[in-house]
Scaffold this active site. Structure first.
Site, PDB file in Angstrom:
ATOM      1  N   THR A   1       0.829  -1.211   0.000  1.00 42.40           N
ATOM      2  CA  THR A   1       0.000   0.000   0.000  1.00 42.40           C
ATOM      3  C   THR A   1       0.859   1.255   0.000  1.00 42.40           C
ATOM      4  O   THR A   1       0.424   2.307  -0.407  1.00 42.40           O
ATOM      5  CB  THR A   1      -0.921   0.061   1.241  1.00 42.40           C
ATOM      6  OG1 THR A   1      -0.381  -0.717   2.280  1.00 42.40           O
ATOM      7  CG2 THR A   1      -2.300  -0.409   0.940  1.00 42.40           C
TER       8      THR A   1
ATOM      9  N   ARG B   1       8.240  -2.263   1.750  1.00 37.87           N
ATOM     10  CA  ARG B   1       8.663  -2.300   3.161  1.00 37.87           C
ATOM     11  C   ARG B   1       9.152  -3.684   3.502  1.00 37.87           C
ATOM     12  O   ARG B   1       8.468  -4.667   3.221  1.00 37.87           O
ATOM     13  CB  ARG B   1       7.498  -1.941   4.079  1.00 37.87           C
ATOM     14  CG  ARG B   1       7.292  -0.468   4.094  1.00 37.87           C
ATOM     15  CD  ARG B   1       6.300  -0.024   5.136  1.00 37.87           C
ATOM     16  NE  ARG B   1       5.881   1.307   4.751  1.00 37.87           N
ATOM     17  CZ  ARG B   1       4.770   1.876   5.152  1.00 37.87           C
ATOM     18  NH1 ARG B   1       3.968   1.244   5.964  1.00 37.87           N
ATOM     19  NH2 ARG B   1       4.463   3.093   4.750  1.00 37.87           N
TER      20      ARG B   1
ATOM     21  N   SER C   1       7.357   4.317   7.733  1.00 42.43           N
ATOM     22  CA  SER C   1       6.225   4.944   8.404  1.00 42.43           C
ATOM     23  C   SER C   1       6.168   4.631   9.901  1.00 42.43           C
ATOM     24  O   SER C   1       7.106   4.921  10.626  1.00 42.43           O
ATOM     25  CB  SER C   1       4.950   4.521   7.684  1.00 42.43           C
ATOM     26  OG  SER C   1       3.864   5.223   8.192  1.00 42.43           O
ATOM     27  N   HIS C   2       5.086   4.023  10.336  1.00 37.45           N
ATOM     28  CA  HIS C   2       4.868   3.779  11.762  1.00 37.45           C
ATOM     29  C   HIS C   2       5.534   2.489  12.235  1.00 37.45           C
ATOM     30  O   HIS C   2       5.437   2.150  13.410  1.00 37.45           O
ATOM     31  CB  HIS C   2       3.367   3.692  12.009  1.00 37.45           C
ATOM     32  CG  HIS C   2       2.731   2.646  11.138  1.00 37.45           C
ATOM     33  ND1 HIS C   2       2.542   2.833   9.790  1.00 37.45           N
ATOM     34  CD2 HIS C   2       2.302   1.400  11.398  1.00 37.45           C
ATOM     35  CE1 HIS C   2       2.004   1.744   9.272  1.00 37.45           C
ATOM     36  NE2 HIS C   2       1.848   0.860  10.227  1.00 37.45           N
TER      37      HIS C   2
ATOM     38  N   LYS D   1       9.721   4.498  -1.039  1.00 37.57           N
ATOM     39  CA  LYS D   1       8.491   4.778  -1.779  1.00 37.57           C
ATOM     40  C   LYS D   1       8.774   5.808  -2.862  1.00 37.57           C
ATOM     41  O   LYS D   1       9.491   6.790  -2.626  1.00 37.57           O
ATOM     42  CB  LYS D   1       7.450   5.316  -0.806  1.00 37.57           C
ATOM     43  CG  LYS D   1       6.117   5.602  -1.464  1.00 37.57           C
ATOM     44  CD  LYS D   1       5.042   5.845  -0.438  1.00 37.57           C
ATOM     45  CE  LYS D   1       5.131   7.224   0.165  1.00 37.57           C
ATOM     46  NZ  LYS D   1       3.835   7.689   0.671  1.00 37.57           N
TER      47      LYS D   1
ATOM     48  N   ASP E   1       3.495  10.030  13.551  1.00 39.50           N
ATOM     49  CA  ASP E   1       4.228   8.771  13.415  1.00 39.50           C
ATOM     50  C   ASP E   1       5.645   8.961  12.876  1.00 39.50           C
ATOM     51  O   ASP E   1       6.133  10.089  12.775  1.00 39.50           O
ATOM     52  CB  ASP E   1       3.440   7.819  12.511  1.00 39.50           C
ATOM     53  CG  ASP E   1       3.452   8.267  11.063  1.00 39.50           C
ATOM     54  OD1 ASP E   1       3.570   9.489  10.833  1.00 39.50           O
ATOM     55  OD2 ASP E   1       3.370   7.413  10.163  1.00 39.50           O
TER      56      ASP E   1
ATOM     57  N   ASP F   1       3.144  11.477   8.723  1.00 37.49           N
ATOM     58  CA  ASP F   1       1.894  11.616   7.968  1.00 37.49           C
ATOM     59  C   ASP F   1       0.661  11.170   8.755  1.00 37.49           C
ATOM     60  O   ASP F   1      -0.455  11.490   8.391  1.00 37.49           O
ATOM     61  CB  ASP F   1       1.969  10.927   6.594  1.00 37.49           C
ATOM     62  CG  ASP F   1       2.327   9.463   6.679  1.00 37.49           C
ATOM     63  OD1 ASP F   1       2.468   8.944   7.803  1.00 37.49           O
ATOM     64  OD2 ASP F   1       2.462   8.833   5.599  1.00 37.49           O
TER      65      ASP F   1
ATOM     66  N   THR G   1      -8.304   1.222   0.689  1.00 35.28           N
ATOM     67  CA  THR G   1      -7.234   1.639   1.602  1.00 35.28           C
ATOM     68  C   THR G   1      -5.980   2.009   0.798  1.00 35.28           C
ATOM     69  O   THR G   1      -5.611   1.307  -0.122  1.00 35.28           O
ATOM     70  CB  THR G   1      -6.919   0.469   2.560  1.00 35.28           C
ATOM     71  OG1 THR G   1      -8.055   0.277   3.390  1.00 35.28           O
ATOM     72  CG2 THR G   1      -5.706   0.767   3.413  1.00 35.28           C
TER      73      THR G   1
ATOM     74  N   GLU H   1      -8.401   8.532   6.569  1.00 39.68           N
ATOM     75  CA  GLU H   1      -8.463   7.087   6.720  1.00 39.68           C
ATOM     76  C   GLU H   1      -8.502   6.720   8.195  1.00 39.68           C
ATOM     77  O   GLU H   1      -7.933   7.420   9.036  1.00 39.68           O
ATOM     78  CB  GLU H   1      -7.237   6.435   6.101  1.00 39.68           C
ATOM     79  CG  GLU H   1      -7.082   6.694   4.626  1.00 39.68           C
ATOM     80  CD  GLU H   1      -5.898   5.924   4.080  1.00 39.68           C
ATOM     81  OE1 GLU H   1      -6.113   4.821   3.593  1.00 39.68           O
ATOM     82  OE2 GLU H   1      -4.770   6.426   4.162  1.00 39.68           O
ATOM     83  N   GLU H   2      -9.094   5.555   8.450  1.00 42.38           N
ATOM     84  CA  GLU H   2      -9.143   5.068   9.835  1.00 42.38           C
ATOM     85  C   GLU H   2      -7.747   4.848  10.393  1.00 42.38           C
ATOM     86  O   GLU H   2      -7.559   4.827  11.596  1.00 42.38           O
ATOM     87  CB  GLU H   2      -9.980   3.788   9.929  1.00 42.38           C
ATOM     88  CG  GLU H   2      -9.565   2.628   9.021  1.00 42.38           C
ATOM     89  CD  GLU H   2      -8.211   2.043   9.313  1.00 42.38           C
ATOM     90  OE1 GLU H   2      -7.882   1.894  10.492  1.00 42.38           O
ATOM     91  OE2 GLU H   2      -7.483   1.734   8.357  1.00 42.38           O
ATOM     92  N   SER H   3      -6.772   4.639   9.519  1.00 36.81           N
ATOM     93  CA  SER H   3      -5.406   4.341   9.962  1.00 36.81           C
ATOM     94  C   SER H   3      -4.677   5.611  10.387  1.00 36.81           C
ATOM     95  O   SER H   3      -3.456   5.685  10.300  1.00 36.81           O
ATOM     96  CB  SER H   3      -4.652   3.615   8.858  1.00 36.81           C
ATOM     97  OG  SER H   3      -4.647   4.378   7.665  1.00 36.81           O
TER      98      SER H   3
ATOM     99  N   ARG I   1      -6.963  -7.381   9.835  1.00 33.03           N
ATOM    100  CA  ARG I   1      -7.623  -6.234  10.460  1.00 33.03           C
ATOM    101  C   ARG I   1      -9.139  -6.443  10.368  1.00 33.03           C
ATOM    102  O   ARG I   1      -9.665  -6.741   9.297  1.00 33.03           O
ATOM    103  CB  ARG I   1      -7.249  -4.945   9.747  1.00 33.03           C
ATOM    104  CG  ARG I   1      -5.752  -4.643   9.755  1.00 33.03           C
ATOM    105  CD  ARG I   1      -5.522  -3.148   9.620  1.00 33.03           C
ATOM    106  NE  ARG I   1      -4.149  -2.806   9.278  1.00 33.03           N
ATOM    107  CZ  ARG I   1      -3.130  -2.804  10.126  1.00 33.03           C
ATOM    108  NH1 ARG I   1      -3.319  -3.186  11.376  1.00 33.03           N
ATOM    109  NH2 ARG I   1      -1.915  -2.446   9.744  1.00 33.03           N
TER     110      ARG I   1
HETATM  111  C1  G16 Z   1      -0.153   3.240   4.543  1.00 33.40           C
HETATM  112  C2  G16 Z   1      -0.863   4.044   3.518  1.00 33.40           C
HETATM  113  C3  G16 Z   1      -2.231   4.428   4.026  1.00 33.40           C
HETATM  114  C4  G16 Z   1      -3.012   3.197   4.431  1.00 33.40           C
HETATM  115  C5  G16 Z   1      -2.207   2.357   5.365  1.00 33.40           C
HETATM  116  C6  G16 Z   1      -2.897   1.044   5.523  1.00 33.40           C
HETATM  117  O1  G16 Z   1       0.037   4.043   5.675  1.00 33.40           O
HETATM  118  O2  G16 Z   1      -0.120   5.198   3.223  1.00 33.40           O
HETATM  119  O3  G16 Z   1      -2.886   5.141   3.039  1.00 33.40           O
HETATM  120  O4  G16 Z   1      -4.197   3.536   5.067  1.00 33.40           O
HETATM  121  O5  G16 Z   1      -0.926   2.116   4.832  1.00 33.40           O
HETATM  122  O6  G16 Z   1      -2.131   0.192   6.256  1.00 33.40           O
HETATM  123  P1  G16 Z   1      -2.505  -1.335   6.337  1.00 33.40           P
HETATM  124  O7  G16 Z   1      -2.480  -1.881   4.939  1.00 33.40           O
HETATM  125  O8  G16 Z   1      -1.446  -1.891   7.240  1.00 33.40           O
HETATM  126  O9  G16 Z   1      -3.865  -1.395   6.951  1.00 33.40           O
HETATM  127  P2  G16 Z   1       1.490   4.445   6.189  1.00 33.40           P
HETATM  128  O10 G16 Z   1       1.274   5.474   7.256  1.00 33.40           O
HETATM  129  O11 G16 Z   1       2.041   3.145   6.717  1.00 33.40           O
HETATM  130  O12 G16 Z   1       2.218   4.939   4.989  1.00 33.40           O
END
Ligand code: G16
Length: 542
Positions: free
Chosen positions: A18, A22, A112-113, A125, A276, A280, A343, A362-364, A495
């Site tokens: 996504t 990673r 990211s996180h 990325k 994070d 973002d 997502t 987003e919920e995330s 999830r």
């Molecule tokens: C990334 C994407 C987000 C997405 C998230 C989903 O977040 O940039 O748009 O909502 O992944 O994560 P998962 O697939 O684990 O539910 P980030 O902050 O990791 O770049």
């Protein structure tokens, strides 16, 4: 100074998820791995004559990886590389730089996180000229190129140190080192009512911002403490560290529990927020109040016009499919369009570029607007501050008002982490196969009204994305979504997203997990989570 063509063979598993590629640092740093992926980007997307932005969240392996990327970019014909000093750039700041400098794109080094350090995660990325993540067609082409690669190009010189502002040559490429914070801070100053926020702090308003030892520390100190006059020490954990001080830079009640506990205790300041690893994502808290990302999006949409950058109103709103419907209710009341996308931030790109939406989330824990093409943690925090300053209410009061007007979507995400991949994939595949027969049946007292696998038709370019998550809709209004995470690096994470709507007249003061317990039981019966995985409870509930 010479370009070397080093022969190499494809390494399996380089499919970007996504959010880019990673992997564990141990994997990314095996000889040739990073090089293969970078070369695949240049082969599939091009390099010759391009101006690119390069930055990252400062995690372990960033410096070594950046030196390699720079030597490869020069060898592949990149003309100019704009780099954040010390290799630092938050993801939204990188997006902003790509746009203001009209660069062809950028490379962001972050996971990211996800945790960092030698045993942690690393990521890379590609963002394109809009400032947003590369669309699927581009990442698919990169993946194809990474499987066909036979050589990579690299300059035999060392890359310069990244600690001095100004220009330095590397082969025929110019490296331009820029301050990572100032342009971004200027943009925030244009969007928000800094005078009102400054007055808020001057009148004694207190705040704690947890930068989680990640990239937003320098941004938050400059904006909150220097430009807005928040007390020194408002920003905690503000120095980026290679392993996030051993922490997990994910701003949610579990991983940012120190801040969370502070905000629920008697010593709580007026406002709490965190972001994070790469800046973002965000978490929003008031004294004794946690705002879910889905609710935060809805509140920001409902109140955006209080900020100068959005005073003219907003054109529309989009949310990812597993995000609660709270923002849709606001959109209906405002008479603006609301979209449901898969997502992944990249799915907002077309809607933002064509002016169909102004705000998305987003919920995330990601929220953002058309000011850049990434979600933006500090942006959300500043919009909240702007709203608090203009409404003169606490976070808790704003939430009570919001639910009284629009109703409340009780919402929680349950994560089952590090499941064996084949087991998790089989669970989802089997569930998918049962979908056609689920409607009309009852599980744990809840009747299923619809069961589907979400497919998205992009209203701008007509592209489709299928199999984006399973939606279970119930006759009494509950909704559950199941999907596998695309960002984990250890096994698979299942999830489960749960929501239940309580109308404006309903009770908005109940315990979320209690409200959602019957729904969680129904989902478990339908998908067989406990029996198939042996897990009787989720690892993380947010
Ligand atoms: C990334 C994407 C987000 C997405 C998230 C989903 O977040 O940039 O748009 O909502 O992944 O994560 P998962 O697939 O684990 O539910 P980030 O902050 O990791 O770049």
């Amino acid at each position: 100074m010479q370009v070397q063509a080093v022969s190499t063979t494809p390494i399996d598993g380089q499919k970007p998820g996504t959010s880019g590629l990673r992997k564990k640092v141990t994997e990314f740093s095996t000889p040739g791995y990073l090089e293969n992926y970078v070369q695949a980007i240049f082969d599939a997307w091009g390099a010759e004559g391009k101006t690119l932005v390069l930055g990252g969240d400062g995690r372990f392996f960033n410096k070594a990886a950046m030196a390699t990327v720079l030597r490869m970019a020069a060898a592949n014909g990149v003309t100019r590389m704009i780099v954040g000093r010390d290799g630092l750039l938050s993801t939204p700041a990188a997006s902003h730089l790509i746009r203001t400098r009209q660069a062809d794109g950028g490379l962001i080094l972050s996971a990211s996180h996800n945790p960092g350090g030698p045993d942690g995660d690393f990521g890379l990325k590609l963002n394109v000229a809009s400032g947003g993540p590369a669309p699927e067609a581009v990442t698919d082409a990169i993946f194809a190129a990474s499987g066909a690669i036979s050589r990579y190009l690299i300059l035999d010189n060392d890359a310069p140190a990244l600690d001095t502002l100004g220009e330095a040559p590397l082969g025929d490429m110019i490296i331009e080192m820029v301050d990572p914070v100032s342009d971004y801070a200027d943009l925030m100053e244009q969007l928000f009512d800094f005078d009102a926020i400054r007055a808020l702090f001057a009148n004694g308003f207190t705040m704690c911002f947890d930068a989680m030892h990640a990239v937003t520390g320098p941004y938050a100190i400059e904006i909150l403490e220097r430009r807005l006059g928040a007390a020194r020490g408002t920003v905690v954990n503000g120095v980026p560290s290679e392993d996030f001080n051993g922490g997990h830079p994910d701003p949610n009640p579990v991983w940012a529990h120190v801040l969370f506990d502070l905000m629920m205790g008697s010593e709580a300041p007026d406002f709490g927020a965190a972001s994070d690893g790469d800046g973002d994502r965000n978490m929003i808290l008031g004294r004794g109040a946690y705002v879910t990302p889905s609710d935060s999006l809805a509140v920001l949409v409902a109140n955006a016009q209080l900020a100068p950058g959005y005073a003219g109103g907003i054109s529309g709103v989009a949310r990812s499919m597993p995000t609660s419907a709270a923002a849709d209710r606001v959109a209906r009341a405002l008479g603006i369009e609301a979209f449901q996308t898969p997502t992944g931030w990249k799915f907002f790109g077309n809607l933002l570029d064509h002016g169909r939406i102004t705000i998305c989330g987003e919920e995330s824990a990601g929220t953002g607007s058309d000011h850049v093409r990434e979600k933006d943690g500090l942006w959300a925090v500043l919009l909240w501050l702007n709203i608090l300053a203009r409404r003169g209410q606490s976070v808790a009061e704003i939430m009570v008002d919001h639910w009284a007007r629009f109703g409340r979507d009780y919402y929680s995400r349950h994560d089952y982490e590090a499941l064996p991949k084949p087991e998790a994939e089989a669970l989802v595949a089997d569930l998918r196969a049962t979908l056609p027969g689920l409607s009309g049946r009852t599980f744990a007292g809840l009747g299923v009204s619809n069961a589907e696998d979400f497919a998205y038709l992009d209203p701008i370019d007509g592209s489709t994305s299928a199999r984006q998550g399973i939606i279970l809709q119930f006759t009494t209004g509950e909704r559950a979504v199941l999907r596998l995470s695309g960002t984990g690096t250890e096994g698979a994470t299942l999830r489960v997203y749960l929501e239940r709507f309580e109308g404006p007249e309903g009770n908005h003061g109940l315990d979320t997990q209690e409200v959602l317990a019957p729904l969680a039981r129904a989902v478990d019966q339908i998908a067989g989570i406990a029996t198939r995985t042996g897990r009787t409870a989720p690892d993380v509930m947010t």
